[in-house]
Design an enzyme around this catalytic site. Sequence first.
Site, PDB file in Angstrom:
ATOM      1  N   CYS A 275       0.803  -1.232   0.000  1.00  0.00           N
ATOM      2  CA  CYS A 275       0.000   0.000   0.000  1.00  0.00           C
ATOM      3  C   CYS A 275       0.828   1.271   0.000  1.00  0.00           C
ATOM      4  O   CYS A 275       0.799   2.030  -0.963  1.00  0.00           O
ATOM      5  CB  CYS A 275      -0.912  -0.004   1.226  1.00  0.00           C
ATOM      6  SG  CYS A 275      -2.084  -1.357   1.197  1.00  0.00           S
TER       7      CYS A 275
HETATM    8  N1  LIG Z   1      -2.693  -6.161   1.979  1.00  0.00           N
HETATM    9  C1  LIG Z   1      -3.066  -5.064   2.581  1.00  0.00           C
HETATM   10  O1  LIG Z   1      -2.657  -4.785   3.700  1.00  0.00           O
HETATM   11  C2  LIG Z   1      -4.026  -4.105   1.929  1.00  0.00           C
HETATM   12  C3  LIG Z   1      -4.647  -3.129   2.722  1.00  0.00           C
HETATM   13  C4  LIG Z   1      -5.554  -2.263   2.155  1.00  0.00           C
HETATM   14  C5  LIG Z   1      -5.799  -2.346   0.787  1.00  0.00           C
HETATM   15  N2  LIG Z   1      -5.162  -3.270   0.015  1.00  0.00           N
HETATM   16  C6  LIG Z   1      -5.495  -3.313  -1.397  1.00  0.00           C
HETATM   17  O2  LIG Z   1      -6.369  -4.410  -1.622  1.00  0.00           O
HETATM   18  C7  LIG Z   1      -6.119  -4.988  -2.904  1.00  0.00           C
HETATM   19  C8  LIG Z   1      -5.817  -6.469  -2.756  1.00  0.00           C
HETATM   20  O3  LIG Z   1      -4.624  -6.590  -2.006  1.00  0.00           O
HETATM   21  P1  LIG Z   1      -4.200  -7.950  -1.308  1.00  0.00           P
HETATM   22  O4  LIG Z   1      -3.135  -7.578  -0.347  1.00  0.00           O
HETATM   23  O5  LIG Z   1      -5.395  -8.686  -0.816  1.00  0.00           O
HETATM   24  O6  LIG Z   1      -3.586  -8.732  -2.560  1.00  0.00           O
HETATM   25  P2  LIG Z   1      -3.225 -10.311  -2.615  1.00  0.00           P
HETATM   26  O7  LIG Z   1      -2.212 -10.438  -3.688  1.00  0.00           O
HETATM   27  O8  LIG Z   1      -2.946 -10.828  -1.251  1.00  0.00           O
HETATM   28  O9  LIG Z   1      -4.575 -10.978  -3.083  1.00  0.00           O
HETATM   29  C9  LIG Z   1      -5.142 -10.754  -4.318  1.00  0.00           C
HETATM   30  C10 LIG Z   1      -5.785 -12.024  -4.798  1.00  0.00           C
HETATM   31  O10 LIG Z   1      -6.428 -11.735  -6.037  1.00  0.00           O
HETATM   32  C11 LIG Z   1      -6.281 -12.875  -6.856  1.00  0.00           C
HETATM   33  N3  LIG Z   1      -6.537 -12.514  -8.243  1.00  0.00           N
HETATM   34  C12 LIG Z   1      -5.668 -12.100  -9.190  1.00  0.00           C
HETATM   35  N4  LIG Z   1      -6.331 -11.866 -10.341  1.00  0.00           N
HETATM   36  C13 LIG Z   1      -7.634 -12.132 -10.111  1.00  0.00           C
HETATM   37  C14 LIG Z   1      -8.798 -12.100 -10.908  1.00  0.00           C
HETATM   38  N5  LIG Z   1      -8.765 -11.702 -12.175  1.00  0.00           N
HETATM   39  N6  LIG Z   1      -9.973 -12.458 -10.351  1.00  0.00           N
HETATM   40  C15 LIG Z   1     -10.035 -12.845  -9.059  1.00  0.00           C
HETATM   41  N7  LIG Z   1      -8.961 -12.904  -8.264  1.00  0.00           N
HETATM   42  C16 LIG Z   1      -7.779 -12.544  -8.772  1.00  0.00           C
HETATM   43  C17 LIG Z   1      -4.881 -13.365  -6.571  1.00  0.00           C
HETATM   44  O11 LIG Z   1      -4.713 -14.713  -6.955  1.00  0.00           O
HETATM   45  C18 LIG Z   1      -4.807 -13.153  -5.070  1.00  0.00           C
HETATM   46  O12 LIG Z   1      -5.211 -14.293  -4.363  1.00  0.00           O
HETATM   47  C19 LIG Z   1      -4.984  -4.176  -3.510  1.00  0.00           C
HETATM   48  O13 LIG Z   1      -5.531  -3.160  -4.295  1.00  0.00           O
HETATM   49  C20 LIG Z   1      -4.310  -3.576  -2.310  1.00  0.00           C
HETATM   50  O14 LIG Z   1      -3.655  -2.368  -2.622  1.00  0.00           O
HETATM   51  C21 LIG Z   1      -4.302  -4.165   0.573  1.00  0.00           C
END
Ligand SMILES: NC(=O)c1ccc[n+]([C@@H]2O[C@H](COP(=O)([O-])OP(=O)(O)OC[C@H]3O[C@@H](n4cnc5c(N)ncnc54)[C@H](O)[C@@H]3O)[C@@H](O)[C@H]2O)c1
Length: 440
Positions: A275
């Site tokens: 992030c």
């Molecule tokens: N990790 C954090 O602390 C956090 C906090 C706030 C916001 N975010 C935001 O949330 C979003 C997700 O982050 P995350 O940390 O969960 O990522 P992550 O990589 O842990 O998880 C994302 C998941 O999406 C899946 N994926 C990829 N392409 C896909 C598709 N076409 N359809 C369905 N699933 C698909 C991946 O396989 C993965 O399991 C990002 O935009 C991130 O910036 C993350």
Amino acid sequence: MSIKETLIKNLKEKKACIAILGLGYVGLPLAVVFGEAGFKVTGIDPDARKVESLKRGVSYIPDVETEAISKLVNSGRLTSTTDFSILKEMDAVSICVPTPLRKTGDPDMSYIISAMEELAKYMHKGMVVVLESTTYPGTTRELLLPKLGMEHGLKVGEDWFLAFSPERVDPGREDFTTLNTPKVVGGITEACTEVASAWYAGAIQHIHSVTSAEAAEMAKLLENTFRMINIGLVNELAIMCERLGVDVWEVIEAAATKPFGFMKFTPGPGLGGHCIPIDPLYLSWKMKSFNYNARFIELASEINTNMPRYVVSRVLEAMNDRGKILKGSKVLVLGAAYKPDIDDVRESPALDVIGLLQKKGALVEYHDPYIPRIHHEYDGWQMDSVTDVMKAVKEADAVVIVTNHTTYDYKAIVDAAKFVFDSRNATVKFAKNSEKVVRL
Ligand SMILES: NC(=O)c1ccc[n+]([C@@H]2O[C@H](COP(=O)([O-])OP(=O)(O)OC[C@H]3O[C@@H](n4cnc5c(N)ncnc54)[C@H](O)[C@@H]3O)[C@@H](O)[C@H]2O)c1
């Protein structure tokens, strides 16, 4: 009853079928919160290993207990699949896919686009879609609205509903979780905000509605830009203090005694995670299309990005002071995760610190209790964590603390090490004046 009223009724009665697209650090906790609130949740992820793990009732995210998953799976409230066609049966869809940067520093929208294209095949009347992935302001309206609604002749706010709701999960944190962290929701229309808020209010304790998707998108970017800029400020303060011969940590502790008008941030070896280093750059990228240069963001990014190089230069200098050269010396990096007590190595400054130490000819090893193996995506190297950390500490010419995991016995580490560079102030309690330790 109108489509909106029927959908709100089904959401309130938990009869609506929920899908979460993307079962990672954000999507899985969200799926659990909805499931535990009584919704029937389907998780969809192209990663077959994650889906298989969930089918077995096993969690792969440290903040999510396996017990919680197995309970939901056994009661039928959480199913998971790699097959997107299940979306035709869904009423409410939340998109939680990654939004990284390309190597060039521009937003990588490919995950949102591919999730959206899959979802577009199954759009139907009476659906609510919420984008959770952090992104630039305008994404929900400019990218999702045409593809999911207009192309299908669906009128947003009447036939279907679209909103943005940023995730605020802080991995490793126990006092604030998805359940009790207030959730900002902003829809494309007033009706969209109403439907999305009604859905989320069924599972999350506090909903804060705003009048547009853009306001919700921008709120998330403000939160993370605020952190990034303040971290940039204290990182620069650390550089200035070193030149002045002043202890930056002491300065920050002193300033933090002010009970108002000050918020404590601490310097470190650089930004990490999915992030803080990334999200503000989505905003600065977007602003370029308005011929506007987001100067605070660019400056903080420059300072923060340079911190691993600064840490390595300080290690080099400190070894020089001890009559040692870095080239050929054994260096042990402690901690690879981007912050303490988590297993997430994404964008971690440890990767750059290790890479830069290697380029200087150091023989680098690392240890992290949560991350057995790391690889550098662009430089192509990979490395296994040492198994016996104290043996490696004793053998190293220099130990560089990059991540201050609370499981480390810092006293024992300082006692056993020849020299420690502490970029996190982890050793302050007992090694403040130790000749062996140099702090950032
Ligand atoms: N990790 C954090 O602390 C956090 C906090 C706030 C916001 N975010 C935001 O949330 C979003 C997700 O982050 P995350 O940390 O969960 O990522 P992550 O990589 O842990 O998880 C994302 C998941 O999406 C899946 N994926 C990829 N392409 C896909 C598709 N076409 N359809 C369905 N699933 C698909 C991946 O396989 C993965 O399991 C990002 O935009 C991130 O910036 C993350």
